[in-house]
Design a protein around this motif. Structure first.
Motif, PDB file in Angstrom:
ATOM      1  N   ARG A   1       0.678  -1.270   0.130  1.00  0.00           N
ATOM      2  CA  ARG A   1       0.051   0.051  -0.314  1.00  0.00           C
ATOM      3  C   ARG A   1       0.978   1.248   0.112  1.00  0.00           C
ATOM      4  O   ARG A   1       0.353   2.320  -0.698  1.00  0.00           O
ATOM      5  CB  ARG A   1      -0.741   0.035   1.239  1.00  0.00           C
ATOM      6  CG  ARG A   1      -1.728  -1.289   0.952  1.00  0.00           C
ATOM      7  CD  ARG A   1      -3.388  -0.908   1.255  1.00  0.00           C
ATOM      8  NE  ARG A   1      -3.700  -2.070   2.113  1.00  0.00           N
ATOM      9  CZ  ARG A   1      -4.005  -3.040   3.279  1.00  0.00           C
ATOM     10  NH1 ARG A   1      -3.882  -1.740   4.532  1.00  0.00           N
ATOM     11  NH2 ARG A   1      -4.708  -3.602   3.354  1.00  0.00           N
TER      12      ARG A   1
ATOM     13  N   GLY B   1      -8.930  -9.438  11.247  1.00  0.00           N
ATOM     14  CA  GLY B   1      -7.429  -9.238  11.551  1.00  0.00           C
ATOM     15  C   GLY B   1      -6.906  -8.520  10.634  1.00  0.00           C
ATOM     16  O   GLY B   1      -7.047  -8.429   9.355  1.00  0.00           O
ATOM     17  N   ALA B   2      -7.307  -6.644  11.317  1.00  0.00           N
ATOM     18  CA  ALA B   2      -6.659  -5.340  11.001  1.00  0.00           C
ATOM     19  C   ALA B   2      -5.171  -5.543   9.815  1.00  0.00           C
ATOM     20  O   ALA B   2      -5.014  -4.215   9.797  1.00  0.00           O
ATOM     21  CB  ALA B   2      -7.850  -4.899  11.845  1.00  0.00           C
ATOM     22  N   GLY B   3      -4.295  -6.282  11.360  1.00  0.00           N
ATOM     23  CA  GLY B   3      -3.035  -5.642  10.458  1.00  0.00           C
ATOM     24  C   GLY B   3      -2.463  -4.435  10.702  1.00  0.00           C
ATOM     25  O   GLY B   3      -3.075  -3.492  11.350  1.00  0.00           O
TER      26      GLY B   3
ATOM     27  N   ASP C   1      -8.063 -14.157  18.810  1.00  0.00           N
ATOM     28  CA  ASP C   1      -7.360 -14.895  17.845  1.00  0.00           C
ATOM     29  C   ASP C   1      -8.691 -15.923  17.362  1.00  0.00           C
ATOM     30  O   ASP C   1      -9.570 -16.505  18.152  1.00  0.00           O
ATOM     31  CB  ASP C   1      -6.402 -16.082  18.148  1.00  0.00           C
ATOM     32  CG  ASP C   1      -6.026 -17.015  17.999  1.00  0.00           C
ATOM     33  OD1 ASP C   1      -6.330 -17.439  16.358  1.00  0.00           O
ATOM     34  OD2 ASP C   1      -5.050 -17.611  17.980  1.00  0.00           O
ATOM     35  N   PHE C   2      -8.298 -15.667  16.542  1.00  0.00           N
ATOM     36  CA  PHE C   2     -10.569 -16.946  15.193  1.00  0.00           C
ATOM     37  C   PHE C   2     -10.027 -17.932  16.098  1.00  0.00           C
ATOM     38  O   PHE C   2     -11.260 -19.054  15.648  1.00  0.00           O
ATOM     39  CB  PHE C   2     -10.316 -15.728  14.023  1.00  0.00           C
ATOM     40  CG  PHE C   2     -10.430 -14.954  13.825  1.00  0.00           C
ATOM     41  CD1 PHE C   2     -11.390 -13.524  13.823  1.00  0.00           C
ATOM     42  CD2 PHE C   2      -9.438 -14.182  12.706  1.00  0.00           C
ATOM     43  CE1 PHE C   2     -11.377 -12.696  13.940  1.00  0.00           C
ATOM     44  CE2 PHE C   2      -9.737 -13.173  11.725  1.00  0.00           C
ATOM     45  CZ  PHE C   2     -10.403 -11.948  12.631  1.00  0.00           C
TER      46      PHE C   2
ATOM     47  N   ASP D   1      -8.089  -8.100  15.746  1.00  0.00           N
ATOM     48  CA  ASP D   1      -6.739  -8.875  15.332  1.00  0.00           C
ATOM     49  C   ASP D   1      -5.513  -9.433  16.627  1.00  0.00           C
ATOM     50  O   ASP D   1      -6.304  -9.778  17.582  1.00  0.00           O
ATOM     51  CB  ASP D   1      -5.395  -7.896  14.696  1.00  0.00           C
ATOM     52  CG  ASP D   1      -4.736  -8.707  13.685  1.00  0.00           C
ATOM     53  OD1 ASP D   1      -3.836  -9.616  13.435  1.00  0.00           O
ATOM     54  OD2 ASP D   1      -3.924  -7.274  12.807  1.00  0.00           O
ATOM     55  N   GLN D   2      -4.682 -10.674  16.784  1.00  0.00           N
ATOM     56  CA  GLN D   2      -4.127 -11.447  17.270  1.00  0.00           C
ATOM     57  C   GLN D   2      -3.446  -9.589  18.763  1.00  0.00           C
ATOM     58  O   GLN D   2      -3.102  -9.172  17.824  1.00  0.00           O
ATOM     59  CB  GLN D   2      -3.330 -12.193  16.751  1.00  0.00           C
ATOM     60  CG  GLN D   2      -4.094 -13.309  15.879  1.00  0.00           C
ATOM     61  CD  GLN D   2      -3.111 -13.946  15.070  1.00  0.00           C
ATOM     62  OE1 GLN D   2      -2.303 -13.320  14.403  1.00  0.00           O
ATOM     63  NE2 GLN D   2      -2.649 -14.916  15.165  1.00  0.00           N
TER      64      GLN D   2
ATOM     65  N   ASN E   1      -0.249  -8.132  17.508  1.00  0.00           N
ATOM     66  CA  ASN E   1      -0.271  -7.682  16.552  1.00  0.00           C
ATOM     67  C   ASN E   1      -0.630  -6.281  16.260  1.00  0.00           C
ATOM     68  O   ASN E   1      -0.092  -4.881  16.135  1.00  0.00           O
ATOM     69  CB  ASN E   1      -0.499  -8.120  15.201  1.00  0.00           C
ATOM     70  CG  ASN E   1      -0.023  -9.610  14.693  1.00  0.00           C
ATOM     71  OD1 ASN E   1       1.159  -9.958  14.997  1.00  0.00           O
ATOM     72  ND2 ASN E   1      -0.296 -10.684  14.064  1.00  0.00           N
TER      73      ASN E   1
ATOM     74  N   GLU F   1      -9.789  -9.150   4.624  1.00  0.00           N
ATOM     75  CA  GLU F   1      -8.202  -8.900   3.904  1.00  0.00           C
ATOM     76  C   GLU F   1      -7.308  -9.962   3.797  1.00  0.00           C
ATOM     77  O   GLU F   1      -7.008  -9.022   4.946  1.00  0.00           O
ATOM     78  CB  GLU F   1      -8.675  -7.337   3.113  1.00  0.00           C
ATOM     79  CG  GLU F   1      -7.411  -7.750   1.775  1.00  0.00           C
ATOM     80  CD  GLU F   1      -7.122  -5.652   1.571  1.00  0.00           C
ATOM     81  OE1 GLU F   1      -7.616  -5.207   2.195  1.00  0.00           O
ATOM     82  OE2 GLU F   1      -6.566  -5.658   0.696  1.00  0.00           O
TER      83      GLU F   1
END
Ligand code: SAM
Length: 321
Positions: A51, A140-142, A190-191, A162-163, A166, A216
């Motif tokens: 990005r 899971g946004a990162g 954590d999914f 998110d985890q 991170n 994503e």
């Protein structure tokens, strides 16, 4: 100008070759070794770098990504510049893209276009649907910065999941970058081990409000049970009219990602690939069956690489609840 851009590019590319190698090593060191030391994902850095590249090549405005990229400890902007300078100068002189990054025709994307095309397609779907939504949940946004750019608006509640390691690093980096994040609720989850919606509800998520879920670059790192369970949970806890935007990968792509080198690289930061769909024949039907088997209504899709003989390697898919 095109001829001049080629001449300058070739001269620079040759002169920069040793520097590009150094740049590549700097980026790899930060992405792998520093991520490992910090106990965080290396794959989220890959997306940030992509990005950042799109922004500096004027493909997509993303000031937040540029500021974030300068403040995270696990990428090297200097290294990225060393690799990309010849291509950037060529782009500036000619106004056209060559090699990387580029905007391929739909269906003609190659693996090298994955990040760029995926981001553009997701943006396109989001622009169409987000105006109708009350909540925006990033699963899971990162290092995603969509909550800090064009999609930020009054009346839209943001949740980033998110985890924990991170997310903690992202929040600290946003702070260092001076990026305003008070409008975002951060939920660590954590999914594979926790109930995401229990945590979301405890943090203010309202299941009666229309919600856009962005998932994503995550499903490929989960196993089939976690992917299906997450979809079932979304259906159970999201208001009618809610929309999910997600990317799914072909089994062929997952096999490639499970190859020795890729596997060892991912395992280095405790990551792994898992879920894929068999896109070799009738990929549209395969996706439709999969989504419908979880009670989802398929919407717009972009099958990347679908013009190739072996079928698409991934899809960006919108589906409704
Ligand atoms: C490639 S990154 C993508 C990040 C972000 N969606 C983006 O596009 O910038 C993968 C993300 O998935 C998250 N993830 C992977 N497995 C997860 C799990 N079991 N639970 C929660 N998040 C997970 C990682 O923490 C990481 O942030």
């Amino acid at each position: 100008m095109r001829l001049l851009s080629w001449v300058v590019f070739l001269v620079l590319q040759i002169a920069f070759l040793p520097l590009a190698v150094v740049g590549g090593l700097m980026v790899t060191y930060k992405q792998m070794i520093v991520s490992k030391r910090l106990g965080v994902s290396q794959t989220m850095v890959e997306v940030l770098n992509g990005r950042w590249t799109m922004h500096v090549f004027e493909m997509r405005q993303d000031v937040a990504t540029v500021r974030l990229a300068h403040s995270v400890p696990n990428t090297s902007i200097f290294g990225l510049w060393l690799v990309l300078v010849p291509l950037w100068v060529k782009y500036k002189l000619s106004g056209t893209y060559f090699g990387y990054p580029r905007v391929p025709a739909e269906g003609r994307e190659g693996l090298g276009d994955l990040m760029i095309a995926r981001t553009l397609y997701i943006d396109r779907i989001m622009r169409r649907v987000v105006g109708d939504m009350d909540q925006f949940v990033l699963l899971g946004a990162g290092y995603d910065t969509r909550a800090y750019g064009e999609f930020k608006r009054d009346g839209l509640a943001f949740f980033e999941l998110d985890q924990a390691p991170n997310q903690e690093l992202k929040v600290a980096s946003l702070g260092r970058a001076g990026i305003e994040a008070a409008h975002v609720t951060f939920v660590s989850v954590d999914f594979s081990r926790e109930d995401a919606f229990e945590k979301l509800r405890a943090d203010g998520y309202d299941p009666t409000k229309k919600t856009l879920f962005l998932w994503e670059g995550v499903t490929l790192y989960l196993d089939v049970e976690d992917v299906r369970r997450t979809l079932r949970d979304v259906r159970k806890h999201a208001a009618s009219g809610s929309v999910v935007v997600a990317d799914f990968y072909s089994e062929r792509f997952i096999r490639w990602g499970s190859g020795l080198l890729a596997k060892k690289t991912l395992e280095y930061t405790d990551e792994t690939v898992g879920f894929g769909l068999p896109f070799t024949t009738d990929h549209e039907q395969i996706l439709q069956h999969f989504l419908e088997s979880e009670g989802m209504k398929p919407g717009e899709t972009f099958f990347l690489g679908s013009a190739g003989k072996k079928g698409p390697f991934m899809v960006v898919a919108e589906f409704g609840v």
